[in-house]
Design a protein around this motif. Structure first.
Motif, PDB file in Angstrom:
ATOM      1  N   THR A 182       0.826  -1.247   0.180  1.00 41.54           N
ATOM      2  CA  THR A 182      -0.136   0.422   0.055  1.00 41.54           C
ATOM      3  C   THR A 182       1.088   1.295  -0.109  1.00 41.54           C
ATOM      4  OG1 THR A 182      -0.127  -0.067   2.302  1.00 41.54           O
ATOM      5  CG2 THR A 182      -2.038  -1.118   1.091  1.00 41.54           C
ATOM      6  N   GLU A 183       1.762   1.172   0.578  1.00 49.32           N
ATOM      7  CA  GLU A 183       3.092   2.396  -0.094  1.00 49.32           C
ATOM      8  C   GLU A 183       3.381   2.602  -0.802  1.00 49.32           C
ATOM      9  OE1 GLU A 183       5.597   1.457   3.967  1.00 49.32           O
ATOM     10  OE2 GLU A 183       3.923   2.010   5.317  1.00 49.32           O
ATOM     11  N   THR A 184       4.195   1.822  -1.569  1.00 48.37           N
ATOM     12  CA  THR A 184       4.369   1.445  -2.440  1.00 48.37           C
ATOM     13  C   THR A 184       3.605   2.612  -3.574  1.00 48.37           C
ATOM     14  OG1 THR A 184       5.413  -0.928  -2.607  1.00 48.37           O
ATOM     15  CG2 THR A 184       5.549   0.180  -4.792  1.00 48.37           C
ATOM     16  N   LEU A 185       2.220   1.905  -3.419  1.00 45.36           N
ATOM     17  CA  LEU A 185       1.022   2.035  -4.992  1.00 45.36           C
ATOM     18  C   LEU A 185       0.429   3.625  -3.996  1.00 45.36           C
ATOM     19  CD1 LEU A 185      -1.066  -0.749  -4.064  1.00 45.36           C
ATOM     20  CD2 LEU A 185      -0.306   0.097  -6.038  1.00 45.36           C
ATOM     21  N   GLU A 186       1.079   4.239  -2.944  1.00 48.05           N
ATOM     22  CA  GLU A 186       0.546   5.522  -2.653  1.00 48.05           C
ATOM     23  C   GLU A 186       1.634   6.203  -3.317  1.00 48.05           C
ATOM     24  OE1 GLU A 186       1.173   8.368   0.999  1.00 48.05           O
ATOM     25  OE2 GLU A 186      -0.341   6.774   1.523  1.00 48.05           O
ATOM     26  N   ALA A 187       3.212   6.006  -3.526  1.00 51.27           N
ATOM     27  CA  ALA A 187       3.651   6.671  -3.580  1.00 51.27           C
ATOM     28  C   ALA A 187       4.197   6.784  -5.209  1.00 51.27           C
ATOM     29  CB  ALA A 187       5.304   6.036  -3.081  1.00 51.27           C
ATOM     30  N   GLU A 188       3.131   6.038  -5.711  1.00 46.10           N
ATOM     31  CA  GLU A 188       3.484   5.599  -7.527  1.00 46.10           C
ATOM     32  C   GLU A 188       1.984   6.127  -7.961  1.00 46.10           C
ATOM     33  OE1 GLU A 188       2.546   1.666  -8.378  1.00 46.10           O
ATOM     34  OE2 GLU A 188       5.241   1.143  -7.921  1.00 46.10           O
ATOM     35  N   GLY A 189       1.482   6.670  -7.077  1.00 44.02           N
ATOM     36  CA  GLY A 189      -0.580   7.297  -7.041  1.00 44.02           C
ATOM     37  C   GLY A 189       0.362   8.478  -7.688  1.00 44.02           C
ATOM     38  N   VAL A 190       1.252   9.090  -6.519  1.00 46.60           N
ATOM     39  CA  VAL A 190       1.352  11.270  -5.963  1.00 46.60           C
ATOM     40  C   VAL A 190       2.419  10.938  -7.577  1.00 46.60           C
ATOM     41  CG1 VAL A 190       2.882  12.266  -5.785  1.00 46.60           C
ATOM     42  CG2 VAL A 190       0.665  10.903  -3.959  1.00 46.60           C
ATOM     43  N   ASP A 191       2.874   9.286  -8.049  1.00 46.02           N
ATOM     44  CA  ASP A 191       3.918  10.316  -8.596  1.00 46.02           C
ATOM     45  C   ASP A 191       3.449  10.274 -10.589  1.00 46.02           C
ATOM     46  OD1 ASP A 191       6.071  10.156  -7.135  1.00 46.02           O
ATOM     47  OD2 ASP A 191       6.872   8.446  -7.841  1.00 46.02           O
ATOM     48  N   LYS A 192       2.707   8.844 -10.571  1.00 46.33           N
ATOM     49  CA  LYS A 192       1.355   9.420 -11.959  1.00 46.33           C
ATOM     50  C   LYS A 192       1.183  10.273 -12.027  1.00 46.33           C
ATOM     51  CE  LYS A 192       1.083   4.022 -12.016  1.00 46.33           C
ATOM     52  NZ  LYS A 192       0.196   2.564 -12.101  1.00 46.33           N
ATOM     53  N   PHE A 193       0.259  10.995 -10.668  1.00 38.84           N
ATOM     54  CA  PHE A 193       0.114  11.649 -10.820  1.00 38.84           C
ATOM     55  C   PHE A 193       0.452  13.250 -11.320  1.00 38.84           C
ATOM     56  CE2 PHE A 193      -4.450  10.625  -8.932  1.00 38.84           C
ATOM     57  CZ  PHE A 193      -4.541  10.341 -10.176  1.00 38.84           C
ATOM     58  N   ASN A 194       1.661  13.307 -10.857  1.00 42.90           N
ATOM     59  CA  ASN A 194       2.275  14.322 -10.711  1.00 42.90           C
ATOM     60  C   ASN A 194       3.124  14.750 -12.650  1.00 42.90           C
ATOM     61  OD1 ASN A 194       3.092  15.368  -8.598  1.00 42.90           O
ATOM     62  ND2 ASN A 194       4.364  14.389  -7.414  1.00 42.90           N
ATOM     63  N   VAL A 195       3.468  12.960 -13.045  1.00 42.25           N
ATOM     64  CA  VAL A 195       4.056  13.196 -14.635  1.00 42.25           C
ATOM     65  C   VAL A 195       2.785  13.740 -15.159  1.00 42.25           C
ATOM     66  CG1 VAL A 195       4.150  11.499 -16.783  1.00 42.25           C
ATOM     67  CG2 VAL A 195       4.927  11.542 -14.064  1.00 42.25           C
ATOM     68  N   SER A 196       1.328  13.029 -15.283  1.00 42.47           N
ATOM     69  CA  SER A 196       0.133  13.429 -15.542  1.00 42.47           C
ATOM     70  C   SER A 196      -0.061  15.290 -15.912  1.00 42.47           C
ATOM     71  CB  SER A 196      -1.272  12.916 -15.778  1.00 42.47           C
ATOM     72  OG  SER A 196      -0.952  11.480 -15.474  1.00 42.47           O
ATOM     73  N   TRP A 197       0.316  15.739 -15.005  1.00 39.66           N
ATOM     74  CA  TRP A 197       0.486  17.382 -14.653  1.00 39.66           C
ATOM     75  C   TRP A 197       1.497  17.819 -15.137  1.00 39.66           C
ATOM     76  CZ3 TRP A 197      -3.451  20.093 -12.388  1.00 39.66           C
ATOM     77  CH2 TRP A 197      -3.162  21.444 -12.242  1.00 39.66           C
ATOM     78  N   GLY A 198       2.462  16.826 -15.677  1.00 42.09           N
ATOM     79  CA  GLY A 198       3.399  18.191 -16.319  1.00 42.09           C
ATOM     80  C   GLY A 198       3.302  17.687 -17.153  1.00 42.09           C
ATOM     81  N   GLU A 199       2.615  16.474 -18.407  1.00 41.03           N
ATOM     82  CA  GLU A 199       1.922  16.631 -19.559  1.00 41.03           C
ATOM     83  C   GLU A 199       0.911  17.853 -19.806  1.00 41.03           C
ATOM     84  OE1 GLU A 199       0.310  12.748 -19.381  1.00 41.03           O
ATOM     85  OE2 GLU A 199       3.180  11.546 -19.291  1.00 41.03           O
ATOM     86  N   LEU A 200       0.058  17.680 -18.734  1.00 40.24           N
ATOM     87  CA  LEU A 200      -1.429  19.386 -18.747  1.00 40.24           C
ATOM     88  C   LEU A 200       0.012  20.174 -19.238  1.00 40.24           C
ATOM     89  CD1 LEU A 200      -4.124  19.444 -18.308  1.00 40.24           C
ATOM     90  CD2 LEU A 200      -3.804  20.001 -16.349  1.00 40.24           C
TER      91      LEU A 200
END
Length: 375
Positions: free
Chosen positions: A344-362
């Motif tokens: 669950t800790e791995t998934l939370e960190a990955e989730g934040v990272d994925k949204f940051n990547v998407s934000w960068g794309e935006l």
């Protein structure tokens, strides 16, 4: 309290069980096409959620945003301002489309969620400020502000709820963190009550992610490779969510929670997120059918919504009788060498990272659009 426009379709049956169907997608094109009222009328959709990935995808397609981008470019807006104006405009318009559902359900549904900038996930004060800014800008009572359930997000949830703002808590993967989220919500309600705020006006959902749990645990089970481990695949996501519902019922029945409900407070509903299957070997409606129960939200990508409407076999409330089996599934993980907390800790960190990547794309997409509009 959900929309039951039809009584013969699988989505209507799902609504009748007590599941609120929210679409996990929003774009200017979808707003302008008039497609949302059709989803409300025909497929029992009673809300919409967004995230940086959805907005990045929407902005990269079509011409629906061209006029607003030209206006922003002419006004000299920087990219951050432009993204803020574009996304809040979409959400405000969607709130208007869902206003009838909101009124008909007394605020229970008709909700449209917008997320704080993902780069603030570990910044409590920044999250609070951004949440209040988004709420003020959208200026619709049926909006919800999405705040991630990170450690820094928890006190932000409390402060924002305590200010009378409705919150969609996102990126929840583990049961211990979910319990902290519920506590943050109840603390926020207590603070709101102390300020004299009408608790009945505050709504909240707790977005518990499902398919990503299976993806991570199945990867680890594959690495173990024994027949017993492989037989355990694709079971943990549903089991984890079922146990979240068990926890929800217990926590909302405590003296503390009941005292707040007596003052008019609403229960913080579980929301099943990440309900599109990731594996082609799984039934495409699995995370809908197996998590049907009363008083929850299922936020579906359109592909999952269409599959459910087309061939979903709704079996009624399947969660109520699931707890013993769900405990067995999760309790078996250590026997395969799988650490639930690490997952669950791995998934939370990955989730934040994925949204940051998407934000960068935006940001990149809007930057290019602004530059293009100046030529």
């Amino acid at each position: 309290m959900t929309n039951t426009a039809s009584t013969t379709t699988p989505t209507a049956e799902l609504s009748a069980v007590g599941v609120s169907i929210w679409l996990d997608d929003l774009s200017r094109e979808r707003i302008n096409s008039g497609g949302i009222p059709k989803l409300i009328a025909e497929k029992n959709v009673v809300g919409i959620t967004t995230n940086p990935t959805i907005f990045a995808s929407a902005l990269s397609k079509g011409e629906s945003y061209d006029e607003q981008v030209r206006e922003l470019a002419a006004a000299g807006a920087d990219v951050t301002t432009a993204v803020f104006e574009i996304t809040t405009s979409d959400v405000a318009q969607a709130c208007d489309i869902f206003s009838d559902v909101y009124e008909a359900t007394n605020g229970y549904d008709g909700r449209v969620s917008i997320e704080v900038e993902p780069g603030l996930a570990n910044d409590t004060e920044g999250t609070i400020a951004e949440a209040k800014r988004l709420w003020k800008k959208v200026d619709k009572l049926n909006a919800m502000i999405k705040i991630p359930a990170t450690k820094a997000g928890l006190p932000a949830i409390t402060e924002v709820i305590g200010s009378g703002i409705s919150v969609n808590v996102t990126l929840i993967f583990g049961l211990p963190r979910y319990k902290e989220v519920i506590d943050a919500y109840l603390t926020g309600l207590e603070q709101a009550a102390a300020k004299g705020i009408d608790l009945s006006t505050i709504h909240s959902v707790a977005s518990f992610f499902v398919s990503r749990v299976d993806t991570e645990i199945d990867k680890r089970l594959d690495a173990v490779g024994t027949p017993e481990a492989l037989a355990h695949k694709s079971k943990s996501g549903v089991a984890n969510a079922q146990l979240a519902y068990e926890l929800f019922l217990a926590e909302m029945a405590t003296e503390r929670a009941l005292a707040l409900q007596e003052q008019g407070a609403n229960r913080q509903r579980p929301l099943w997120a990440s309900t599109g299957v990731k594996s082609p070997d799984l039934p495409d409606t699995m995370y809908v059918v197996e998590l049907a129960t009363h008083g929850v939200v299922n936020t579906m990508p359109e592909k999952t919504l269409d599959a459910t409407f087309d061939h979903g076999v709704i079996k009624g409330d399947v969660v109520a009788a699931s707890y013993a089996g769900a405990h067995e599934i999760i309790d078996a993980l250590p026997g395969f060498g799988i650490d639930y907390d690490d997952v669950t800790e791995t998934l939370e960190a990955e989730g934040v990272d994925k949204f940051n990547v998407s934000w960068g794309e935006l940001l990149d997409t809007v930057t290019a659009a602004l530059e293009g509009a100046k030529k």
